[in-house]
Design an enzyme around this catalytic site. Structure first.
Site, mmCIF file in Angstrom:
data_model
loop_
_atom_site.group_PDB
_atom_site.id
_atom_site.type_symbol
_atom_site.label_atom_id
_atom_site.label_comp_id
_atom_site.label_asym_id
_atom_site.label_seq_id
_atom_site.Cartn_x
_atom_site.Cartn_y
_atom_site.Cartn_z
ATOM 1 N N HIS A 38 0.866 -1.185 0.000
ATOM 2 C CA HIS A 38 0.000 0.000 0.000
ATOM 3 C C HIS A 38 0.901 1.233 0.000
ATOM 4 O O HIS A 38 2.026 1.203 0.498
ATOM 5 C CB HIS A 38 -0.865 -0.039 1.261
ATOM 6 C CG HIS A 38 -1.947 0.977 1.329
ATOM 7 N ND1 HIS A 38 -1.699 2.293 1.664
ATOM 8 C CD2 HIS A 38 -3.286 0.881 1.156
ATOM 9 C CE1 HIS A 38 -2.838 2.959 1.688
ATOM 10 N NE2 HIS A 38 -3.817 2.126 1.378
ATOM 11 N N ASP A 67 2.799 -4.649 8.172
ATOM 12 C CA ASP A 67 1.535 -3.951 8.028
ATOM 13 C C ASP A 67 0.425 -5.002 8.079
ATOM 14 O O ASP A 67 0.215 -5.756 7.124
ATOM 15 C CB ASP A 67 1.525 -3.202 6.689
ATOM 16 C CG ASP A 67 0.175 -2.571 6.358
ATOM 17 O OD1 ASP A 67 -0.772 -2.733 7.153
ATOM 18 O OD2 ASP A 67 0.075 -1.942 5.288
ATOM 19 N N GLN A 107 -4.776 -5.468 6.890
ATOM 20 C CA GLN A 107 -5.712 -6.363 6.215
ATOM 21 C C GLN A 107 -5.661 -7.778 6.780
ATOM 22 O O GLN A 107 -6.223 -8.709 6.179
ATOM 23 C CB GLN A 107 -5.396 -6.397 4.712
ATOM 24 C CG GLN A 107 -5.509 -5.066 4.013
ATOM 25 C CD GLN A 107 -6.933 -4.588 3.844
ATOM 26 O OE1 GLN A 107 -7.877 -5.360 3.947
ATOM 27 N NE2 GLN A 107 -7.105 -3.301 3.572
ATOM 28 N N LYS A 157 -10.830 -1.036 10.159
ATOM 29 C CA LYS A 157 -10.879 -2.216 9.297
ATOM 30 C C LYS A 157 -11.231 -3.479 10.083
ATOM 31 O O LYS A 157 -11.362 -4.557 9.510
ATOM 32 C CB LYS A 157 -9.559 -2.394 8.553
ATOM 33 C CG LYS A 157 -9.256 -1.268 7.564
ATOM 34 C CD LYS A 157 -7.962 -1.512 6.816
ATOM 35 C CE LYS A 157 -7.516 -0.291 6.018
ATOM 36 N NZ LYS A 157 -8.390 -0.004 4.870
ATOM 37 N N CYS A 179 -4.740 2.356 -3.800
ATOM 38 C CA CYS A 179 -3.542 2.877 -3.122
ATOM 39 C C CYS A 179 -2.385 1.883 -3.224
ATOM 40 O O CYS A 179 -1.587 1.744 -2.295
ATOM 41 C CB CYS A 179 -3.832 3.223 -1.661
ATOM 42 S SG CYS A 179 -4.965 4.604 -1.459
#
Length: 407
Positions: free
Chosen positions: A124, A201, A204, A227, A365
């Site tokens: 991202h 990261d 997700q 999220k 993104c």
């Protein structure tokens, strides 16, 4: 697994009852943000009607109960990712803020001219741009792990990229554009053998699969509340204690200080050293309800249900003429990204919206991902614990209608 009561779960999310353009809402943009259960929505009103006060500063009753509730969330987050201590959980504005914190604070202290930072080809923009800014400032270099045509990282290439100049590796756990689940434990192990620290990261990942920072042995892990069925404007940075203690603070202001004079300031202890100013108190407190909601269903149950839904969706969508999936990794979750021959993603997205179906179109993104596959963007359907096979059927019918109109 125990019976997954999808009707009960859907009843917990009031927005799923509404219509869009006269059609029942089919919400498949969960990679951008998830909808909120009643428990989270009600907790927001409860905070403002019964608790509203600043935290960490007051001796009065409302300040104390707000502070206690805010710190309960920190402890809940500690348990959620299995952090050794709650002081290693820094409350931020979100994943982007957390990455920028590490890029600024760790980068300022420990990255120097000639050093190298490794990221992957599927990041991202939030896990690309902060490192580019750091490299521009410091005179260091970014190196990129390539991926194959299935959207899987080339681990042999990674082994060849990493060397004694590598100071930090920053990769996504699950690609927001492809759904690929990366072998982060292996990535971390290889980096540590070369003396590099690793940032993962997990924006997700944490809402779909169990994430254990101690099992991973990760140095930094970041994710967002919105999220994972929580409020916007709140996120998490987990860091190993020795690294966090060694890093200078991100911002100066209230709460992050121990003592201030005009000559010198001494900084507060963890985690407050990195939490300058009044936080998003409401979001921090209400994130607790989102964690409780996920735990009440169980991540293993969520993972199994979503995997079954993903397999069903891939099978049904593959029957549409001209369908091409972008991202076909063997290890995959939550995201289906695709294009349809003879159509533009935006046009398909607009027609689906008229049918009450919310998907995301564009580069998500992750523009370098699109460049890798030689396309301007994709249509992305991203799944959550409240989606159903019936909604997938509606999506398939909607896409077929769009194809008939556009091709």
């Amino acid at each position: 697994m125990e019976k997954y009561n999808i009707d009960k779960i859907r009843a917990d999310f009031p927005i799923l009852k509404r219509e869009v353009n006269g059609k029942p809402l089919v919400y498949l943009d969960n990679g951008a943000t998830t909808q909120k259960p009643n428990a989270v929505i009600n907790s927001i009103a409860h905070y403002y009607t019964d608790m509203n006060s600043n935290v960490h500063r007051g001796v009065h009753y409302l300040s104390q109960i707000s502070t206690d509730a805010f710190e309960v969330t920190r402890k809940k987050l500690q348990s959620f990712i299995n952090a050794p201590e709650d002081k290693q959980v820094i409350i931020t504005k979100g994943t982007t803020d957390s990455i920028n914190l590490v890029a600024t604070c760790y980068g300022r202290a420990f990255i120097h001219a000639g050093d190298e930072i490794i990221i992957s080809a599927m990041e991202h923009h939030s896990n690309i741009v902060p490192w580019q800014m750091l490299c521009d400032e410091k005179g260091c270099k970014i190196r990129v792990i390539p991926m194959n045509d299935k959207g899987e990282l080339d681990m042999d290439a990674y082994q060849n990229l990493i060397n004694e100049r590598t100071k930090l590796v920053a990769v996504t756990y699950v690609s927001n554009a492809l759904g690929t689940i990366n072998p982060v434990k292996e990535i971390i192990s290889i980096a540590h053998k070369h003396g590099a620290v690793v940032l993962i990261d997990a924006a997700q990942a944490v809402q779909h699969i169990q994430v254990d920072v101690q099992d991973l042995d990760v140095d930094f892990l970041v994710f967002s509340g919105h999220k994972m069925y929580g409020p916007t404007g709140v996120g998490v940075l987990y860091g190993k204690e020795d690294l966090l203690n060694a890093m200078p603070p991100y911002q100066g202001g209230g709460d992050m200080i121990k003592e201030v004079t005009f000559e010198k300031t001494t900084y507060n202890e963890l985690p407050f050293k990195f939490e300058a100013g009044t936080p998003n108190i409401e979001a921090g407190i209400c994130l607790n309800e989102a964690i409780d909601y996920i735990n009440s269903i169980g991540l293993k149950n969520i993972e199994a249900y979503e995997h079954e839904l993903l397999e069903y969706a891939l099978e049904k969508l593959s029957q549409i003429p001209g369908m091409k999936f972008i991202g076909t990794a063997d290890q995959k979750c939550s995201v289906i990204s695709f294009i349809i021959e003879g159509t533009h993603p935006y046009d398909v997205g607009v027609i689906l919206d008229k049918l009450g179906i919310a998907v995301r179109t564009g580069h998500h993104c992750a523009q370098p991902v699109m460049d890798r596959f030689g396309i301007p963007g994709t249509i992305r359907a991203s799944l959550a614990l409240y989606n159903t096979k019936e909604e997938i059927d509606i999506l398939v019918a909607g896409i077929q209608r769009a194809v008939n109109m556009l091709v």
